[in-house]
Motif scaffolding. Structure first.
Motif, PDB file in Angstrom:
ATOM      1  N   ALA A 345       0.828  -1.208   0.000  1.00 13.65           N
ATOM      2  CA  ALA A 345       0.000   0.000   0.000  1.00 13.65           C
ATOM      3  C   ALA A 345       0.859   1.253   0.000  1.00 13.65           C
ATOM      4  CB  ALA A 345      -0.928  -0.001   1.209  1.00 13.65           C
ATOM      5  N   ALA A 346       1.933   1.261   0.824  1.00 12.30           N
ATOM      6  CA  ALA A 346       2.780   2.445   0.947  1.00 12.30           C
ATOM      7  C   ALA A 346       3.547   2.711  -0.348  1.00 12.30           C
ATOM      8  CB  ALA A 346       3.747   2.280   2.112  1.00 12.30           C
ATOM      9  N   ILE A 347       4.150   1.673  -0.914  1.00  6.44           N
ATOM     10  CA  ILE A 347       4.978   1.889  -2.102  1.00  6.44           C
ATOM     11  C   ILE A 347       4.126   2.233  -3.318  1.00  6.44           C
ATOM     12  CG2 ILE A 347       5.044  -0.554  -2.748  1.00  6.44           C
ATOM     13  CD1 ILE A 347       7.870   2.061  -3.143  1.00  6.44           C
ATOM     14  N   GLU A 348       2.957   1.581  -3.447  1.00  2.80           N
ATOM     15  CA  GLU A 348       2.111   1.899  -4.592  1.00  2.80           C
ATOM     16  C   GLU A 348       1.558   3.324  -4.488  1.00  2.80           C
ATOM     17  OE1 GLU A 348      -0.911  -0.980  -5.249  1.00  2.80           O
ATOM     18  OE2 GLU A 348       0.482  -2.553  -5.901  1.00  2.80           O
ATOM     19  N   ARG A 349       1.201   3.725  -3.281  1.00  2.00           N
ATOM     20  CA  ARG A 349       0.687   5.085  -3.110  1.00  2.00           C
ATOM     21  C   ARG A 349       1.754   6.110  -3.487  1.00  2.00           C
ATOM     22  NH1 ARG A 349      -1.139   4.376   1.481  1.00  2.00           N
ATOM     23  NH2 ARG A 349       0.697   4.982   2.713  1.00  2.00           N
ATOM     24  N   TYR A 350       2.969   5.893  -3.022  1.00  2.00           N
ATOM     25  CA  TYR A 350       4.042   6.854  -3.320  1.00  2.00           C
ATOM     26  C   TYR A 350       4.379   6.864  -4.812  1.00  2.00           C
ATOM     27  CZ  TYR A 350       8.602   9.013  -3.631  1.00  2.00           C
ATOM     28  OH  TYR A 350       9.655   9.817  -4.002  1.00  2.00           O
ATOM     29  N   VAL A 351       4.514   5.686  -5.421  1.00  2.90           N
ATOM     30  CA  VAL A 351       4.913   5.604  -6.821  1.00  2.90           C
ATOM     31  C   VAL A 351       3.839   6.195  -7.727  1.00  2.90           C
ATOM     32  CG1 VAL A 351       5.395   4.016  -8.730  1.00  2.90           C
ATOM     33  CG2 VAL A 351       6.484   3.655  -6.516  1.00  2.90           C
ATOM     34  N   VAL A 352       2.581   5.911  -7.450  1.00  4.33           N
ATOM     35  CA  VAL A 352       1.505   6.444  -8.280  1.00  4.33           C
ATOM     36  C   VAL A 352       1.453   7.966  -8.190  1.00  4.33           C
ATOM     37  CG1 VAL A 352      -1.005   6.539  -8.566  1.00  4.33           C
ATOM     38  CG2 VAL A 352       0.133   4.340  -8.205  1.00  4.33           C
ATOM     39  N   GLN A 353       1.631   8.514  -6.997  1.00  4.19           N
ATOM     40  CA  GLN A 353       1.646   9.964  -6.855  1.00  4.19           C
ATOM     41  C   GLN A 353       2.819  10.580  -7.605  1.00  4.19           C
ATOM     42  OE1 GLN A 353       1.709  10.625  -2.615  1.00  4.19           O
ATOM     43  NE2 GLN A 353      -0.504  10.256  -2.360  1.00  4.19           N
ATOM     44  N   ALA A 354       4.011   9.965  -7.468  1.00  7.70           N
ATOM     45  CA  ALA A 354       5.189  10.478  -8.188  1.00  7.70           C
ATOM     46  C   ALA A 354       4.996  10.373  -9.694  1.00  7.70           C
ATOM     47  CB  ALA A 354       6.432   9.702  -7.750  1.00  7.70           C
ATOM     48  N   TRP A 355       4.407   9.280 -10.147  1.00  8.50           N
ATOM     49  CA  TRP A 355       4.137   9.075 -11.578  1.00  8.50           C
ATOM     50  C   TRP A 355       3.189  10.138 -12.123  1.00  8.50           C
ATOM     51  CZ3 TRP A 355      -0.863   7.598 -13.237  1.00  8.50           C
ATOM     52  CH2 TRP A 355      -0.992   7.214 -14.577  1.00  8.50           C
ATOM     53  N   ALA A 356       2.099  10.396 -11.399  1.00  5.16           N
ATOM     54  CA  ALA A 356       1.119  11.381 -11.850  1.00  5.16           C
ATOM     55  C   ALA A 356       1.711  12.788 -11.847  1.00  5.16           C
ATOM     56  CB  ALA A 356      -0.121  11.323 -10.960  1.00  5.16           C
ATOM     57  N   LEU A 455      -3.786  11.704 -19.195  1.00  5.36           N
ATOM     58  CA  LEU A 455      -2.679  11.535 -18.266  1.00  5.36           C
ATOM     59  C   LEU A 455      -1.982  12.855 -17.939  1.00  5.36           C
ATOM     60  CD1 LEU A 455      -0.941   8.336 -19.712  1.00  5.36           C
ATOM     61  CD2 LEU A 455      -2.515   8.485 -17.775  1.00  5.36           C
ATOM     62  N   LEU A 456      -2.146  13.844 -18.804  1.00  2.00           N
ATOM     63  CA  LEU A 456      -1.358  15.076 -18.671  1.00  2.00           C
ATOM     64  C   LEU A 456      -2.143  16.246 -18.095  1.00  2.00           C
ATOM     65  CD1 LEU A 456       0.446  14.907 -22.143  1.00  2.00           C
ATOM     66  CD2 LEU A 456       1.161  13.894 -19.976  1.00  2.00           C
ATOM     67  N   ASN A 457      -3.429  16.056 -17.844  1.00  2.74           N
ATOM     68  CA  ASN A 457      -4.237  17.179 -17.345  1.00  2.74           C
ATOM     69  C   ASN A 457      -4.375  17.197 -15.827  1.00  2.74           C
ATOM     70  OD1 ASN A 457      -5.874  15.006 -16.918  1.00  2.74           O
ATOM     71  ND2 ASN A 457      -7.540  15.680 -18.265  1.00  2.74           N
ATOM     72  N   GLY A 458      -3.510  16.420 -15.144  1.00  2.00           N
ATOM     73  CA  GLY A 458      -3.546  16.415 -13.681  1.00  2.00           C
ATOM     74  C   GLY A 458      -4.484  15.394 -13.085  1.00  2.00           C
ATOM     75  N   GLU A 459      -5.114  14.581 -13.940  1.00  2.00           N
ATOM     76  CA  GLU A 459      -6.069  13.594 -13.445  1.00  2.00           C
ATOM     77  C   GLU A 459      -5.547  12.162 -13.590  1.00  2.00           C
ATOM     78  OE1 GLU A 459      -9.685  14.221 -15.506  1.00  2.00           O
ATOM     79  OE2 GLU A 459      -9.959  16.286 -14.806  1.00  2.00           O
ATOM     80  N   GLY A 460      -4.231  12.024 -13.776  1.00  2.00           N
ATOM     81  CA  GLY A 460      -3.650  10.703 -13.969  1.00  2.00           C
ATOM     82  C   GLY A 460      -3.836   9.783 -12.781  1.00  2.00           C
ATOM     83  N   GLU A 461      -3.657  10.305 -11.562  1.00  2.00           N
ATOM     84  CA  GLU A 461      -3.796   9.467 -10.373  1.00  2.00           C
ATOM     85  C   GLU A 461      -5.225   8.963 -10.218  1.00  2.00           C
ATOM     86  OE1 GLU A 461      -2.938   9.653  -5.536  1.00  2.00           O
ATOM     87  OE2 GLU A 461      -2.423  11.344  -6.832  1.00  2.00           O
ATOM     88  N   ALA A 462      -6.209   9.824 -10.434  1.00  2.00           N
ATOM     89  CA  ALA A 462      -7.606   9.410 -10.329  1.00  2.00           C
ATOM     90  C   ALA A 462      -7.929   8.359 -11.389  1.00  2.00           C
ATOM     91  CB  ALA A 462      -8.509  10.631 -10.474  1.00  2.00           C
TER      92      ALA A 462
END
Length: 522
Positions: A345-356, A455-462
């Motif tokens: 949970a911790a690593i996926e949350r961090y990586v997805v946020q960094a990716w977005a 992916l580029l309009n700031g909604e990638g994480e959602a």
């Protein structure tokens, strides 16, 4: 006295040419008759023409000219040399050389004119013979005849000397003892290499099945390479313009600069397709890699599986329960010194946020966007993407071919008899680049735009959180190559991604990035 004995390895004079043994018997008989003892016998089994190195001849001449031996016996003038007067003038009146067949002696004043005349006759005969042989071979090549031993997997038809696939079966030593043909092995070599198998892996596989080369020895990587680069398997007549010093075969060109087929029109459809051969060569030379981006059955589904690495040992981190762990944390003596652990949970949350955030903050000149577009196209348009990959690889291979031509040209490779191939090879290399550039431009231009707005309009994480597990993994793979995690500084510490995680961002094909993730200057 010494004896100089020679017979050509390829007997152009016919079967009546005196053998080495017969020459030696005559020489020893002459020595005994004239009161000499044979000190040394110099034997040669090669041509006496001007472009052949003759170390035994040179040693024999040095000995008699230096006075180490009073005389040198040779069966006949054409056995001595085919260079004409320039070979015999240095010995006239200086050293005794006996030419038994002509009954001439280089120290006899009355024989001087005869020796020079016979030497020139021998030279003239060789030149005429060489001219006739070259003319005959040139005519046979323009007719598409294979003049030497057929390569592995092919046989030459008697009479026409046209090549056909070798379909003679032989028994493998594998358990089922199935029959295979040499041509099946050739086809397998091209197919395996074109699909990304390394030449070493293929040789291990072939040898493990009991398959052998045409000479009966185990397969080696250089034997696989020799098959892949040989144009004959596409049906082209080939030659080595640089002789033994240039082993790579190239297509033979006629007087008009055109390639010549060495197979009939009926056999041509059974040869290796040119598209398959070119792809195998590009992959073997490293000009093309096999795409792994397109979805394949049975591949990993978890978002970070196969992308996680332990910073201490570099090993993969696999999902165990609810956490990712270094695969070497319990390997005994080979265990990782500082194995990394992190909850999923911790690593996926961090990586997805960094990716977005990385995608949202990228500007139009960021090479990451090119890599993302390439990979998204590989997922959504796999067949179209592979065509473009092949076109790019063909352009790279064409450029490498032209570079090699310029390197050979600078080294005077295209000189002497090879000079006639210089312009045709240069034209062919430049034409290949032109065709490759045109084909790539058409493919890229007709591919249509790749829509990455979501992916580029700031909604990638959602968007990521609403996607299916397989799509979640694919989305992260658009921009991320690997995620490296260090060991926690202490048990129970709160996860700090900034300190413990390093992300390797994707790069476009053929582009190298610096430490900050931007394209390096040329």
């Amino acid at each position: 006295m010494d004896l100089l004995l020679r017979k050509s390895k390829v007997v152009r004079e016919g079967e009546r040419a005196l053998s080495i043994r017969a020459q030696e018997e005559r020489g020893r008989a002459w020595a005994a008759e004239h009161g000499y003892c044979v000190r040394k016998v110099w034997k040669e089994n090669l041509s006496a023409w001007s472009d052949v190195q003759r170390p035994k001849y040179d040693q024999a001449m040095s000995a008699v000219l230096a006075g180490e031996v009073p005389a040198l016996w040779c069966y006949a003038l054409d056995r001595f040399s085919r260079k004409g007067a320039e070979a015999v003038v240095p010995i006239l009146g200086q050293a005794r050389v006996i030419f038994d067949y002509e009954r001439l002696d280089s120290m006899d004043e009355r024989d001087r004119r005869w020796i020079i005349d016979r030497a020139e006759n021998a030279r003239e005969y060789s030149q005429r013979l060489s001219h006739n042989v070259r003319g005959t071979k040139a005519r046979q090549r323009t007719e598409g005849r294979w003049l030497s031993k057929a390569p592995f997997g092919l046989v030459a038809v008697p009479g026409t000397r046209k090549l056909i696939p070798d379909l003679t079966p032989y028994m493998c030593t594998v358990a089922d003892r199935r029959e295979v043909t040499p041509w099946e092995i050739v086809q397998r070599v091209f197919k395996s290499i074109s699909e990304g198998m390394s030449s070493r892996a293929l040789t291990r596989q072939l040898n493990g099945e009991g398959l052998r080369t045409g000479t009966g020895v185990p397969w080696r990587a250089d034997a696989v390479r020799a098959i892949i680069i040989h144009p004959v398997y596409e049906g082209w007549l080939t030659h080595c313009p640089g002789g033994k010093a240039h082993r790579d075969r190239v297509p033979f060109l006629d007087a008009h600069g055109e390639r010549i087929r060495v197979v009939t029109d009926e056999t041509l459809p059974n040869m290796v397709p040119s598209e398959l051969a070119e792809r195998a060569r590009r992959i073997l030379s490293g000009n093309q890699t096999v795409s792994r981006a397109a979805p394949t059955p049975g591949r990993a589904v978890r978002a970070l599986t196969s992308r996680m690495r332990c910073a201490s040992c570099g090993s993969a981190m696999t999902l165990e329960g609810s956490s990712y762990a270094c695969t070497r944390y319990g390997d005994g003596d080979q265990a990782c010194a500082e194995p990394a652990f992190v909850t999923r949970a911790a690593i996926e949350r961090y990586v997805v946020q960094a990716w977005a955030e990385r995608l949202w903050s990228a500007d139009d000149s960021d090479p990451l966007l090119v890599a993302v577009a390439e990979r998204w196209q590989a997922i959504t348009r796999p067949e179209e993407t592979q065509v473009i990959r092949d076109a790019r690889a063909e352009l790279k291979a064409a450029q490498a071919k032209l570079d090699k031509f310029h390197a050979d040209d600078a080294d005077d490779f295209y000189s002497g008899r090879s000079a006639r191939y210089r312009i045709p090879h240069k034209t062919a290399a430049e034409s290949r680049i032109g065709k490759a550039e045109t084909a790539l431009a058409e493919l890229v231009g007709n591919g249509g735009p790749v829509d990455l707005t979501f992916l580029l309009n700031g909604e990638g994480e959602a968007y990521w959180h609403t996607a299916e597990p397989q799509m979640q993994r694919d989305l992260l793979g658009l921009a991320i190559d690997s995620v490296t995690v260090t060991k926690s500084p202490g048990r129970g510490r709160r996860f700090d991604g900034m300190q413990r995680v390093a992300i390797a961002w994707a790069t476009p094909e053929g582009v190298e990035l610096d430490a900050d993730g931007y394209e390096q200057a040329a």
